[in-house]
Design an enzyme around this catalytic site. Structure first.
Site, short mmCIF file in Angstrom:
data_model
loop_
_atom_site.label_atom_id
_atom_site.label_comp_id
_atom_site.label_asym_id
_atom_site.label_seq_id
_atom_site.Cartn_x
_atom_site.Cartn_y
_atom_site.Cartn_z
N MET A 1 51.11 45.37 45.86
CA MET A 1 50.75 44.03 46.35
C MET A 1 49.53 43.54 45.60
O MET A 1 48.42 43.54 46.12
CB MET A 1 50.50 44.09 47.86
CG MET A 1 50.15 42.75 48.49
SD MET A 1 51.36 41.47 48.17
CE MET A 1 52.71 42.09 49.15
N CYS A 2 49.72 43.23 44.32
CA CYS A 2 48.65 42.69 43.46
C CYS A 2 47.57 43.74 43.18
O CYS A 2 47.43 44.73 43.89
CB CYS A 2 48.02 41.44 44.07
SG CYS A 2 49.18 40.15 44.54
N ARG A 3 46.82 43.51 42.14
CA ARG A 3 45.67 44.33 41.74
C ARG A 3 44.63 43.38 41.16
O ARG A 3 44.98 42.37 40.53
CB ARG A 3 46.04 45.37 40.69
CG ARG A 3 47.23 46.27 41.00
CD ARG A 3 46.84 47.47 41.87
NE ARG A 3 46.84 47.13 43.29
CZ ARG A 3 46.55 47.99 44.28
NH1 ARG A 3 46.20 49.23 43.99
NH2 ARG A 3 46.58 47.60 45.53
N ASN A 41 53.62 44.61 39.31
CA ASN A 41 52.77 43.43 39.51
C ASN A 41 53.05 42.51 38.33
O ASN A 41 52.22 42.34 37.44
CB ASN A 41 51.30 43.84 39.58
CG ASN A 41 51.00 44.69 40.80
OD1 ASN A 41 51.05 44.21 41.93
ND2 ASN A 41 50.73 45.97 40.58
#
Length: 244
Positions: A1-3, A41
């Site tokens: 979930m995103c970085r 991502n």
């Protein structure tokens, strides 16, 4: 979930910040090690930095590893403060450049790693709390990070320090909905970040600070930030961590 990743220190090229390290942000785009529910991502990326005191951004709706033009440009741009993010789009939100972070309002750059559970039921309330931010285009982006950004900008414009603005936004949204609220921000001279439901690490060297969702390499200088914490970093003040 995103970085995401924040840097504060001596000038470095964007290339070294985004592509440097065995587990660079580029690597995390296709092989994240500490992910929650997603394998890639690949739904966009963005980098924000400061030039002559102004916040500048580069954003795309494509995977970071596919943009060879940015790789070349990144080697020619140097920054002493930067925020970079890669995106895994939550189901229901578009893969569009307007959704790529960091968001920007004046000198502030902002990134959200996470999601608001049951967003449809609380969106109107969140936007009501944020007030009128018609002159901040990113606050109207079609995803759940936008009202979080709007809430934070409202705090900053009311005089809240960088970290306190993030903390206030997390307090407001968690009173309405569960979710993961790892936020990251810069103002050109300092960094601030929250942990709420996802991983975050900090590395403090003699003259530089990095805050990242995942360590960029195996150096033991990286240390995990406890969940539900606020991290702040500024010249002369070092790194400070306190519970939310």
């Amino acid at each position: 979930m995103c970085r995401h990743l924040g840097y504060l220190g001596p000038e470095q090229t964007l290339h070294s910040l985004v592509y440097g390290g065995e587990y660079s942000l580029e690597t995390q785009a296709y092989a994240p090690r500490m992910t929650q529910g997603n394998l890639l991502n690949a739904d966009g990326f963005g980098v924000g930095w400061y030039q002559d005191g102004a916040a500048v951004r580069f954003r795309r709706a494509q995977p970071l590893w596919t943009d060879q033009s940015f790789r070349e440009v990144a080697g020619a741009v140097r920054a002493s403060c930067a925020v970079a993010a890669i995106r895994s789009a939550t189901v229901g939100f578009p893969v569009d450049e307007s959704c790529a972070q960091p968001f920007r309002a004046g000198k502030w750059l902002f990134s959200h790693n996470g999601k608001i559970e049951g967003y449809g039921g609380v969106e109107a309330k969140l936007r009501e709390l944020a007030g009128d931010l018609a002159e901040v285009p990113d606050a109207r982006a079609p995803l759940d990070s936008a009202p979080l950004f709007a809430l934070t900008v409202r705090q900053w414009r009311d005089g809240a320090p960088l970290g306190d603005g993030l903390a206030a936004a997390v307090a407001a949204v968690t009173a309405l909905a569960p979710g993961r609220y790892n936020l990251l921000a810069s103002d050109g001279a300092s960094l601030a970040a929250t942990t709420w439901g996802d991983s975050l690490f900090v590395r403090e060297d003699a003259d530089a600070v990095r805050i990242a969702s995942e360590p960029l390499d195996d150096d033991p200088a990286w240390r995990p930030v406890p969940d539900r914490s606020l991290v702040t970093a500024a010249p002369g003040a070092g790194v400070r961590i306190r519970p939310l």
